[in-house]
Design an enzyme around this catalytic site. Structure first.
Site, mmCIF file in Angstrom:
data_model
loop_
_atom_site.group_PDB
_atom_site.id
_atom_site.type_symbol
_atom_site.label_atom_id
_atom_site.label_comp_id
_atom_site.label_asym_id
_atom_site.label_seq_id
_atom_site.Cartn_x
_atom_site.Cartn_y
_atom_site.Cartn_z
ATOM 1 C CB CYS A 1 71.507 59.003 96.860
ATOM 2 S SG CYS A 1 71.724 60.486 95.877
ATOM 3 C CG HIS B 1 68.028 57.019 95.711
ATOM 4 N ND1 HIS B 1 67.566 58.208 96.251
ATOM 5 C CD2 HIS B 1 68.982 57.366 94.816
ATOM 6 C CE1 HIS B 1 68.222 59.212 95.691
ATOM 7 N NE2 HIS B 1 69.074 58.730 94.829
ATOM 8 C CG ASN C 1 68.392 61.951 93.250
ATOM 9 O OD1 ASN C 1 68.306 61.959 94.470
ATOM 10 N ND2 ASN C 1 69.339 61.286 92.615
HETATM 11 N N1 COA Z 1 69.147 67.684 78.320
HETATM 12 C C1 COA Z 1 69.443 67.316 77.059
HETATM 13 N N2 COA Z 1 70.518 66.567 76.759
HETATM 14 C C2 COA Z 1 71.286 66.174 77.779
HETATM 15 C C3 COA Z 1 71.021 66.527 79.111
HETATM 16 C C4 COA Z 1 69.896 67.317 79.367
HETATM 17 N N3 COA Z 1 69.550 67.703 80.604
HETATM 18 N N4 COA Z 1 71.976 65.971 79.897
HETATM 19 C C5 COA Z 1 72.802 65.299 79.088
HETATM 20 N N5 COA Z 1 72.388 65.434 77.784
HETATM 21 C C6 COA Z 1 72.983 64.879 76.585
HETATM 22 C C7 COA Z 1 74.423 64.495 76.754
HETATM 23 O O1 COA Z 1 75.263 65.621 76.545
HETATM 24 C C8 COA Z 1 74.608 63.456 75.679
HETATM 25 O O2 COA Z 1 74.789 64.097 74.446
HETATM 26 P P1 COA Z 1 75.795 63.472 73.352
HETATM 27 O O3 COA Z 1 75.201 62.126 73.005
HETATM 28 O O4 COA Z 1 75.735 64.475 72.259
HETATM 29 O O5 COA Z 1 77.127 63.372 74.039
HETATM 30 C C9 COA Z 1 73.249 62.758 75.629
HETATM 31 O O6 COA Z 1 72.324 63.648 76.265
HETATM 32 C C10 COA Z 1 73.229 61.443 76.344
HETATM 33 O O7 COA Z 1 73.843 61.632 77.626
HETATM 34 P P2 COA Z 1 73.980 60.467 78.627
HETATM 35 O O8 COA Z 1 74.585 61.012 79.890
HETATM 36 O O9 COA Z 1 74.657 59.320 77.988
HETATM 37 O O10 COA Z 1 72.428 60.140 78.821
HETATM 38 P P3 COA Z 1 71.762 59.023 79.656
HETATM 39 O O11 COA Z 1 70.767 58.327 78.842
HETATM 40 O O12 COA Z 1 72.767 58.212 80.417
HETATM 41 O O13 COA Z 1 70.941 59.869 80.735
HETATM 42 C C11 COA Z 1 71.135 60.544 82.999
HETATM 43 C C12 COA Z 1 71.620 60.763 81.592
HETATM 44 C C13 COA Z 1 71.895 61.484 83.924
HETATM 45 C C14 COA Z 1 69.651 60.867 83.047
HETATM 46 C C15 COA Z 1 71.360 59.079 83.376
HETATM 47 O O14 COA Z 1 72.683 58.718 83.094
HETATM 48 C C16 COA Z 1 71.081 58.833 84.799
HETATM 49 O O15 COA Z 1 69.962 58.930 85.245
HETATM 50 N N6 COA Z 1 72.093 58.464 85.576
HETATM 51 C C17 COA Z 1 71.950 58.199 86.963
HETATM 52 C C18 COA Z 1 71.805 59.503 87.672
HETATM 53 C C19 COA Z 1 71.372 59.291 89.071
HETATM 54 O O16 COA Z 1 70.367 58.695 89.284
HETATM 55 N N7 COA Z 1 72.163 59.787 89.990
HETATM 56 C C20 COA Z 1 71.912 59.675 91.341
HETATM 57 C C21 COA Z 1 72.174 58.305 91.801
HETATM 58 S S1 COA Z 1 72.596 58.376 93.436
#
Ligand code: COA
Length: 334
Positions: free
Chosen positions: A113, A255, A285
């Site tokens: 990214c 980004h 993204n």
């Molecule tokens: N729908 C519903 N639930 C989901 C899910 C989805 N698409 N994806 C994950 N979950 C669940 C998880 O399993 C977890 O459940 P649990 O609490 O029972 O274990 C819960 O939601 C929380 O997951 P978590 O990963 O801690 O959520 P979060 O608040 O961190 O959000 C992202 C997840 C991926 C949205 C977030 O971490 C994020 O945006 N990260 C950066 C990603 C990114 O930008 N990447 C590119 C950068 S280059």
């Protein structure tokens, strides 16, 4: 003779027509429109039709950028991508050839990214060293080719698309001139964003490849915190180096990973949240394509105008990060 500076003179974007809504994903995965929108800010993303590869989007965006700059020739083509048409050879020579650009040097940039910012920096260096007078820089991705349709943690986030810019040799006082870069990496965090299989590391195990290891994987939580820390730190370092007070930044083009990441970075920097350009709600993204796509959308919406001080910052796999700054030029984005 003073050192030439890279000046932005053209911008083009390409999005596949097919829209994938949150509701469509919620029909086949254990997720919901509410979860996706509240955690990421994404409402829909685009997906290529069967048969369409990264180079096809790159050619479309590249053509538009050349038309936007009203030029037919460049001295170098750089394609930033995580999803090349093939592991070998690079995608850029094919793109250059299909754009009718002749036997120019052409290479791919792999910084996930952060790829577009890394590619911009390389292109600016080629201009500064007089190896090139004009460069076409493209960020192009078909993430739908590496995302497991069954992985809700990644399928809801990523989308396909491409964006391209033309840079020409000019001087630092001109609108559009790239005033500086700040790049970095931390390979100790390589596992945070990874395709585990299909490379020489997998082959070195001597074990047969596991088809599941060819999908893209991401550890969302640590990626989130590192993205905020590195984008804010890098952007702040760059602002200090070029002498821009933070309140002089008119537009923050980060980004497009997650709206919460963008707002957290803006807050840490001290840039008002409404100066952050946001188009991830419509495209998700798009990795290396995200910054030029966001710039294109902002120009179209009237959110980016000639004379605006623009701060760019990205974070991606590697992990890698990078920032750039420019005063927006008068151009037509196509
Ligand atoms: N729908 C519903 N639930 C989901 C899910 C989805 N698409 N994806 C994950 N979950 C669940 C998880 O399993 C977890 O459940 P649990 O609490 O029972 O274990 C819960 O939601 C929380 O997951 P978590 O990963 O801690 O959520 P979060 O608040 O961190 O959000 C992202 C997840 C991926 C949205 C977030 O971490 C994020 O945006 N990260 C950066 C990603 C990114 O930008 N990447 C590119 C950068 S280059």
């Amino acid at each position: 003779m003073s050192t030439p500076t890279a000046v932005l003179e053209g911008l083009g974007t390409a999005l596949p027509p097919r829209v994938v809504t949150n509701a469509e994903l919620a029909d086949r995965l254990d997720t919901s429109d509410e979860w996706i929108r509240s955690r990421t800010g994404i409402s829909e993303r685009r997906m290529v039709a069967p048969g369409v590869a990264t180079s096809d989007l790159a050619v479309e965006a590249g053509e538009r950028a050349l038309k936007s700059a009203n030029v037919h020739e460049v001295d170098l083509v750089v394609v930033a991508t995580t999803t090349p048409d093939h592991p070998c050879p690079a995608t850029a020579p094919d793109v250059a050839s299909r754009l009718g650009l002749g036997p120019v040097p052409a290479y791919d940039m792999a910084a996930v990214c952060s790829g577009f910012v890394y590619a911009l920096s390389g292109a600016a260096g080629a201009i500064a060293s007089r190896q090139a007078g004009r460069v076409l820089v493209i960020g192009s991705e078909t993430f739908s080719s590496i995302i497991s349709p069954e992985d809700r943690s990644t399928a809801v986030i990523f989308g396909d698309g491409a964006g391209a810019v033309v840079l020409r040799a000019g001087s630092a006082g001109e609108p559009g001139s790239l005033l500086g870069f700040d790049l970095g990496s931390d390979g100790a965090l390589a596992d945070l964003i990874k395709i585990p299989g299909s490379g020489s590391r997998q082959r070195a195990t001597g074990l047969p490849p596991d088809p599941d290891d060819s999908w893209f994987t991401m550890q969302g939580r640590p990626v989130f915190t590192n993205a905020v820390k590195r984008m804010a730190g890098s952007a702040d370092a760059l602002l200090k180096r070029i002498g821009w007070p933070v309140d002089s930044v008119d537009r923050f083009v980060g980004h497009q990973a997650n709206v919460r990441i963008l707002h957290a970075v803006a807050e840490q920097l001290g840039v008002p949240a409404d100066r952050a350009v946001i188009n991830l709600d419509k495209v998700g993204n798009t990795s290396a394509a995200s910054i030029p796509l966001a710039m294109g959308a902002a120009v179209a919406d009237g959110d980016l105008a000639p004379g605006d001080r623009v701060l760019i910052s990205a974070f991606g796999g590697g992990v890698t990060w990078g920032s750039a700054a420019l005063v927006w030029p008068d151009l037509t984005a196509l």
